[in-house]
Scaffold this motif. Sequence first.
Motif, PDB file in Angstrom:
ATOM      1  N   SER A  77      16.569  25.730 -26.076  1.00  0.00           N
ATOM      2  CA  SER A  77      17.945  26.353 -24.844  1.00  0.00           C
ATOM      3  C   SER A  77      17.521  26.252 -23.496  1.00  0.00           C
ATOM      4  N   ALA A  78      16.456  25.250 -22.548  1.00  0.00           N
ATOM      5  CA  ALA A  78      16.797  24.571 -21.667  1.00  0.00           C
ATOM      6  C   ALA A  78      17.428  23.749 -21.289  1.00  0.00           C
ATOM      7  N   CYS A  79      18.040  23.050 -20.293  1.00  0.00           N
ATOM      8  CA  CYS A  79      18.748  22.343 -19.976  1.00  0.00           C
ATOM      9  C   CYS A  79      18.635  22.028 -18.821  1.00  0.00           C
ATOM     10  N   ALA A  80      17.650  20.606 -18.263  1.00  0.00           N
ATOM     11  CA  ALA A  80      17.746  20.550 -17.064  1.00  0.00           C
ATOM     12  C   ALA A  80      17.908  18.699 -17.601  1.00  0.00           C
ATOM     13  N   GLN A  81      18.306  18.841 -15.797  1.00  0.00           N
ATOM     14  CA  GLN A  81      19.333  16.926 -15.729  1.00  0.00           C
ATOM     15  C   GLN A  81      18.081  16.432 -14.005  1.00  0.00           C
ATOM     16  N   LEU A  82      17.328  15.499 -14.580  1.00  0.00           N
ATOM     17  CA  LEU A  82      16.346  14.671 -13.324  1.00  0.00           C
ATOM     18  C   LEU A  82      16.717  13.538 -12.846  1.00  0.00           C
ATOM     19  N   THR A  83      17.102  13.258 -11.217  1.00  0.00           N
ATOM     20  CA  THR A  83      17.583  11.881 -11.024  1.00  0.00           C
ATOM     21  C   THR A  83      16.480  11.810  -9.806  1.00  0.00           C
ATOM     22  N   THR A  84      16.418  10.712  -9.024  1.00  0.00           N
ATOM     23  CA  THR A  84      15.718  10.179  -8.146  1.00  0.00           C
ATOM     24  C   THR A  84      16.686   9.689  -6.933  1.00  0.00           C
ATOM     25  N   PRO A  85      15.784  10.118  -5.357  1.00  0.00           N
ATOM     26  CA  PRO A  85      17.159  10.009  -4.550  1.00  0.00           C
ATOM     27  C   PRO A  85      17.324   8.289  -3.673  1.00  0.00           C
ATOM     28  N   GLY A  86      16.763   7.463  -4.742  1.00  0.00           N
ATOM     29  CA  GLY A  86      17.082   6.091  -4.560  1.00  0.00           C
ATOM     30  C   GLY A  86      16.283   5.701  -5.259  1.00  0.00           C
ATOM     31  N   ALA A  87      16.599   4.188  -5.011  1.00  0.00           N
ATOM     32  CA  ALA A  87      16.193   2.805  -5.650  1.00  0.00           C
ATOM     33  C   ALA A  87      14.371   2.929  -5.721  1.00  0.00           C
ATOM     34  N   GLY A  88      14.287   3.197  -6.877  1.00  0.00           N
ATOM     35  CA  GLY A  88      12.639   2.600  -6.873  1.00  0.00           C
ATOM     36  C   GLY A  88      12.699   0.972  -7.150  1.00  0.00           C
ATOM     37  N   LYS A  89      11.202   0.579  -6.063  1.00  0.00           N
ATOM     38  CA  LYS A  89      10.849  -0.663  -5.438  1.00  0.00           C
ATOM     39  C   LYS A  89       9.557  -0.862  -6.136  1.00  0.00           C
ATOM     40  N   TRP A  90       9.273  -2.143  -6.700  1.00  0.00           N
ATOM     41  CA  TRP A  90       8.249  -2.611  -6.831  1.00  0.00           C
ATOM     42  C   TRP A  90       7.905  -4.052  -6.403  1.00  0.00           C
ATOM     43  N   TYR A  91       6.697  -3.871  -5.750  1.00  0.00           N
ATOM     44  CA  TYR A  91       5.947  -4.983  -4.904  1.00  0.00           C
ATOM     45  C   TYR A  91       5.782  -6.017  -5.041  1.00  0.00           C
ATOM     46  N   ARG A  92       5.486  -7.364  -4.983  1.00  0.00           N
ATOM     47  CA  ARG A  92       4.825  -8.087  -5.440  1.00  0.00           C
ATOM     48  C   ARG A  92       3.554  -7.671  -5.229  1.00  0.00           C
ATOM     49  N   SER A  93       2.645  -8.213  -6.437  1.00  0.00           N
ATOM     50  CA  SER A  93       1.170  -8.217  -6.507  1.00  0.00           C
ATOM     51  C   SER A  93       0.138  -8.919  -6.182  1.00  0.00           C
ATOM     52  N   ALA A  94      -0.802  -9.279  -5.430  1.00  0.00           N
ATOM     53  CA  ALA A  94      -2.068  -9.920  -5.475  1.00  0.00           C
ATOM     54  C   ALA A  94      -2.775 -10.093  -6.371  1.00  0.00           C
ATOM     55  N   GLY A  95      -2.785  -9.608  -7.604  1.00  0.00           N
ATOM     56  CA  GLY A  95      -3.183  -9.578  -9.261  1.00  0.00           C
ATOM     57  C   GLY A  95      -3.504  -8.067  -9.997  1.00  0.00           C
ATOM     58  N   PRO A  96      -3.212  -6.883  -9.594  1.00  0.00           N
ATOM     59  CA  PRO A  96      -3.890  -5.934  -9.964  1.00  0.00           C
ATOM     60  C   PRO A  96      -2.259  -5.395 -10.496  1.00  0.00           C
ATOM     61  N   TRP A  97      -2.163  -4.943 -11.765  1.00  0.00           N
ATOM     62  CA  TRP A  97      -0.865  -4.446 -12.609  1.00  0.00           C
ATOM     63  C   TRP A  97      -0.304  -3.082 -12.023  1.00  0.00           C
ATOM     64  N   ALA A  98       1.330  -2.409 -11.544  1.00  0.00           N
ATOM     65  CA  ALA A  98       1.524  -1.374 -11.401  1.00  0.00           C
ATOM     66  C   ALA A  98       1.727  -0.644 -12.921  1.00  0.00           C
ATOM     67  N   ALA A  99       1.012   0.592 -12.270  1.00  0.00           N
ATOM     68  CA  ALA A  99       2.228   1.239 -14.275  1.00  0.00           C
ATOM     69  C   ALA A  99       3.176   2.299 -13.847  1.00  0.00           C
ATOM     70  N   GLN A 100       4.010   2.691 -14.477  1.00  0.00           N
ATOM     71  CA  GLN A 100       5.021   3.907 -14.863  1.00  0.00           C
ATOM     72  C   GLN A 100       5.147   4.593 -16.020  1.00  0.00           C
ATOM     73  N   ARG A 101       4.424   5.733 -15.635  1.00  0.00           N
ATOM     74  CA  ARG A 101       4.704   6.148 -17.521  1.00  0.00           C
ATOM     75  C   ARG A 101       4.746   7.379 -17.504  1.00  0.00           C
ATOM     76  N   LEU A 102       6.457   8.214 -18.702  1.00  0.00           N
ATOM     77  CA  LEU A 102       6.962   8.782 -18.342  1.00  0.00           C
ATOM     78  C   LEU A 102       6.684   9.538 -19.499  1.00  0.00           C
ATOM     79  N   ALA A 103       6.567  10.366 -20.103  1.00  0.00           N
ATOM     80  CA  ALA A 103       6.192  11.704 -21.080  1.00  0.00           C
ATOM     81  C   ALA A 103       7.238  12.819 -21.246  1.00  0.00           C
ATOM     82  N   PHE A 104       8.176  12.635 -21.529  1.00  0.00           N
ATOM     83  CA  PHE A 104       9.439  14.105 -21.512  1.00  0.00           C
ATOM     84  C   PHE A 104       9.108  14.597 -23.315  1.00  0.00           C
ATOM     85  N   ASP A 105       8.792  16.102 -23.359  1.00  0.00           N
ATOM     86  CA  ASP A 105       8.651  16.600 -24.242  1.00  0.00           C
ATOM     87  C   ASP A 105      10.361  17.701 -24.307  1.00  0.00           C
ATOM     88  N   VAL A 106      10.971  17.592 -25.109  1.00  0.00           N
ATOM     89  CA  VAL A 106      12.255  18.297 -25.109  1.00  0.00           C
ATOM     90  C   VAL A 106      12.707  19.224 -26.581  1.00  0.00           C
TER      91      VAL A 106
END
Length: 267
Positions: A77-106
């Motif tokens: 019965s809960a209702c939530a809305q999420l957003t971000t303030p601006g564009a997400g930027k993924w920069y150039r890498s010299a070798g390592p990976w970058a990661a984003q993990r979203l886990a939503f239990d609804v």
Amino acid sequence: MRVAEPIAASWRAELSLGFERAEGRTVLARKRHDGPLVVQKALYPEGGDVCHAIVVHPPAGIAGGDELFLNIECGKSACAQLTTPGAGKWYRSAGPWAAQRLAFDVAGALEWLPQETIVYDGALADLSTEVRLAGDACYVGWEILCLGRTGSGERFSRGTIRLSSRISRNEKLIWLERGRIDGGGKLMQSQAGLGGHTVCGTFVAAAPNLETVRMDGLAVTRLPDLLVARYLGDSSEEAKRLFARLWAALRPGLLGREAQEPRIWRT
């Protein structure tokens, strides 16, 4: 001329939020963060039924080696809305990976409406989303990818983006998609792929008894209790506008209320 990439130590950041229904309103009942990923105060522009929150990543960009984890629990019965303030930027890498993990239990209703993601040339980005729905829970979310900084004349000619999206209801899988975009690869030019376009997006709505909606400018697929819409073009603004129109068309049937865009989109 070689353009210098941002120099920064790798960050691991985790933000966990729990939304519950209490005393006739949705409240942000639990909040825990570790590292540079935070949420601003709960907002109620629609009254107490829907809790709005803005997820902020203070470094503004994601560099090679960074890991971001966003865990959301939305109770019955809960209702939530999420957003971000601006564009997400993924920069150039010299070798390592970058990661984003979203886990939503609804168990109630969750809207995940982030602004666009800009993937710089040479980035190594691994993005995954898992949505676990319980009962008749409702979820709406989107992802808009900009390949390269086209406004600066940059194309995504090197690097790799890995994408994974998984949605289940009552532990039964209802949607699974995995993809990979290699900078300068055949998929980017193929007519069976991106066809030379620089912006692509996916909109997903999961709920029982979804309406069938048509929207010019989007390819819409209707599956049992699931709607998937695709954007392919060259404008993140157009993608967000079309996704917002689709969201506005679906929201009254899903949540019983008209769409109200997050105020941060206008700043």
